[in-house]
Structures are given as C-alpha cells and as structure tokens.
Design an enzyme around this catalytic site. Structure first.
Site, PDB file in Angstrom:
ATOM      1  CD  GLU A  10       5.169   7.647 -19.147  1.00 21.78           C
ATOM      2  OE1 GLU A  10       4.872   7.313 -20.307  1.00 21.78           O
ATOM      3  OE2 GLU A  10       4.825   6.990 -18.140  1.00 21.78           O
TER       4      GLU A  10
ATOM      5  CD  GLU B 256      -1.624   8.556   0.372  1.00 24.37           C
ATOM      6  OE1 GLU B 256      -1.103   8.120   1.415  1.00 24.37           O
ATOM      7  OE2 GLU B 256      -1.911   9.752   0.198  1.00 24.37           O
TER       8      GLU B 256
ATOM      9  CG  ASN C 224       4.115 -12.720 -45.669  1.00 23.36           C
ATOM     10  OD1 ASN C 224       4.945 -11.942 -45.208  1.00 23.36           O
ATOM     11  ND2 ASN C 224       3.124 -12.326 -46.456  1.00 23.36           N
TER      12      ASN C 224
ATOM     13  CG  PHE D 116      -4.873   2.381  -8.622  1.00 24.55           C
ATOM     14  CD1 PHE D 116      -6.079   2.247  -9.281  1.00 24.55           C
ATOM     15  CD2 PHE D 116      -4.235   3.608  -8.656  1.00 24.55           C
ATOM     16  CE1 PHE D 116      -6.647   3.321  -9.963  1.00 24.55           C
ATOM     17  CE2 PHE D 116      -4.787   4.692  -9.338  1.00 24.55           C
ATOM     18  CZ  PHE D 116      -6.007   4.539  -9.998  1.00 24.55           C
TER      19      PHE D 116
ATOM     20  CB  CYS E  29      -0.915   0.012   1.222  1.00 28.07           C
ATOM     21  SG  CYS E  29      -1.998  -1.420   1.336  1.00 28.07           S
TER      22      CYS E  29
ATOM     23  CD  GLU F  53       5.904  -3.086  -8.492  1.00 32.60           C
ATOM     24  OE1 GLU F  53       6.431  -2.291  -7.691  1.00 32.60           O
ATOM     25  OE2 GLU F  53       5.402  -4.160  -8.131  1.00 32.60           O
TER      26      GLU F  53
END
Length: 378
Positions: free
Chosen positions: A365, A125, A275, A154, A122, A361
């Site tokens: 960015e 937020e 192909n 989340f 946790c 995690e």
C-alpha cells in the site's frame, strides 16, 4: 539467464547449485523446527554472499545491484526464508560500508561479510510501521555516549544476531530528528522479547529489540546526527529489490513444482498436463514471472546507476513482483490440489514464506502511495 553476461550466468549457476545442494534438502526441517541455519549461511558467505554489494577492501564482493538480484533469486529457490534474512543482513552491511567512517567500516564489515557475525535492521516499532518517520525510540546525548530508550518490533534475527543497525530519535519530531546507531549484542540495557510464532519465515527468528538506558558510544553513530532517515530510506531502496528478488526465486521454484505435478498427476484417465485450462494457467504463471523479473532487474540497474527515477522504480518493482509472485505460488499450490496443502510438498512453504514480502520493506500500500506521489508531483 536471458540478457545476462557470462559472469552473471556464473554467479547464477553457483547460487543455484548452492540452493539445490545446501538449502533445498533442509528447507522443510528449518521451517518445522525453526532452525536459524548459521553454518549454511557461513558456507554461502565463503562464496561471497555475505556482503555481495559491499566494497572489497572490507571483505565484500563488490558486485552490482543486478548481480545481487540474480544471486538472491537463485538462492531463494532453495529456501526463501533463509535467503530473505541474508538479504537483510547484506543491506545492513552495505549501510555500514556506505555511511560509516573508515574505522567503523574496518571494525564491523569484515566479520559481517564472512558471516562470522550477523546483522539485524531495526526501524519498525510497535507504534510506527509504515509511518517510519514517527518512530519514538530516543537517544539522548550524554558526553561521549547516547542513552537509548524504546523498542523495535518484528526484527529479523533479533536476539540471535550480533550487530543491530538502529534508527532512533536524537532530535525533534519528523524525519530530520532521526539518527542511525550501530549496537552490539551484549551492550548493557539491550534485551529482546519472546520469539514470535509466524506463518512463514520460520528459519529466521523474529523478536522485539528493547533498549532500557542502553549506553552506546558516539563512535557507533553512522553519518551525522539527523541523517538516519536518509540512510534508512536509501537502504530500503536496495532492500525492496532484494526482497522482490527473493519472491522471484520462490515463484520460479513453484512454477517448476507445478509443471512437474501436472505431468505426473492423472485425473479422468489422463495427466493434468493435458488439460487446456491448466496449460493456460501455467503459461500465465510463467509469463507473469518473466515480466516481474524484467521489472526487478530494470530497477536494480537504475539503482546501481544512481538514476533519478531509481526510488520509484524500486517501489514499482517491489509492488509488482511481490504481488505477482505470491499469486504464482498460490496458483501452483492450487494446481497440486489437496497435496498442495500438505507440508510434505514444498509449494505450501513457498506460499507461506513469501506472503510477508507484500508487507515488509514498506507495505505494498505504501509502495502505491510512493508511486502515485511521484506521478502527481510530475
């Protein structure tokens, strides 16, 4: 298996066999019905996968970060969503094992390593995701307890798990005011939001975790006051390797699915495998997969050895592997044509399940920011 020791090849084989027999046949059902497969994970824990890099004296397997990466990659070929939750669970147990005192280690770790109990991490937020140091959940010291107020968003496993490793503010603003508390389900003042509806990762529930005057004993604090942010970041270095490893497994499985489809599917009177354009794309997918795997394993070794460049290598590996592996899975779906968009075909689930790996995690960015900062600081 290239470059692995005999022991590592054995870990890999055990994990691949488990993925093929105990996970892959149920992957679609767990996704569709949003089943949290606790019994399957407990079977995995019997193989030592509940506390892979946790010390053996509290029930862990005591393996290295590279061993862990190999295992999570293999398991992820069977169900990426379930393996990703297991990787978060492992990270939580490692935090308690590493930063907890002897009493805390012996109280929490054995039942978590056996997956009799499950853990959630946790940190995020509603108002602080990438900017984790600005978190607002507060813990005020009152005698032998902390009174916790705030919420987390989340949270993987939220509401269905038993132990919550919570980052909260015990001091002033910024990272030095953050501490780490271990909460247990059933504590007064601990509640959960609605189960979120997600694009992927449906075999693990995601909910908000809410604290309303939640009383937590001081004896449940990991480390010293103000050490929480450091604990969180050290955990995330390993978490980034773990989630990158899960991406590798999904990409590996998707390459095999694409390979099989090109062989059996005919268009214009001959198999798609004839192909040359598709041959080249398949070659590129396999090449990118091997490059990503080498990068992840290199970072795992650096983290295990405690090298100075470990954190930046973990960031690079997470960035590169999650971006590349999503591209590989997406290309595999494209090679399936319209069939790839049907839920009868596993490739679409791998695409949905690993898309979020570029976000959690630490977003990719933020990974770029961390790498750039390291470069520019010399």
């Amino acid at each position: 298996s290239t470059g692995l020791t005999e022991d590592q090849k054995e870990f890999q084989k055990v994990a691949l066999d488990f993925a093929a027999k105990e996970m892959a046949p149920y992957m679609a059902e767990w996704d569709e019905k949003e089943i949290f497969p606790v019994e399957t994970m407990r079977k995995a824990a019997q193989l030592g996968f509940g506390g892979i890099y946790v010390k053996p004296d509290v029930g862990g397997s005591g393996l290295s970060r590279l061993d862990t990466s190999i295992i999570f990659e293999a398991l992820s070929t069977g169900c990426t969503s379930t393996t990703a939750y297991m990787s978060i669970h492992n990270m939580c147990v490692w935090m308690i094992d590493t930063f907890g005192n002897e009493e805390q280690r012996r109280r929490f770790c054995p039942s978590l390593c056996s997956m009799e109990k499950f853990a959630s991490y946790c940190l995020t937020e509603p108002g602080s995701g990438s900017d984790a140091a600005s978190l607002l959940t507060s813990a005020q010291r009152k005698g032998d307890s902390y009174v916790l107020n705030g919420s987390k968003a989340f949270i993987s496993g939220g509401g269905d798990t038993d132990v919550y490793v919570v980052m909260c503010r015990t001091g002033g603003p910024g990272p030095k005011g953050i501490s780490c508390l271990v909460l247990e389900k059933g504590m007064p003042g601990l509640s959960f939001g609605k189960k979120e509806k997600k694009v992927g990762w449906n075999s693990q529930p995601t909910r908000a975790v809410i604290f309303e005057d939640c009383v937590v004993p001081v004896g449940n604090r990991l480390g010293a006051e103000g050490q929480g942010f450091n604990i969180a970041m050290q955990g995330l270095n390993g978490g980034r390797i773990n989630i990158a490893s899960c991406s590798l497994g999904a990409a590996h499985a998707s390459v095999l699915l694409a390979q099989g489809h090109l062989t059996v599917r005919k268009q214009f009177g001959e198999p798609l495998a004839n192909n040359q354009y598709l041959q080249f794309r398949l070659a590129e997918m396999a090449t990118r997969l091997v490059a990503a795997r080498l990068m992840v394993r290199n970072a795992a070794r650096a983290l295990q050895e405690g090298r100075e460049d470990a954190a930046v290598l973990c960031s690079m590996a997470k960035l590169f592997a999650t971006d590349e592996c999503f591209g590989i899975c997406n290309q595999a779906l494209q090679m399936h044509g319209g069939y790839g968009y049907l839920k009868d075909y596993a490739v679409q689930q791998f695409v949905r399940d690993i898309r979020v790996h570029q976000i959690l995690e630490g977003t990719n960015e933020v990974m770029r920011m961390l790498v750039a900062r390291n470069l520019l600081q010399g």
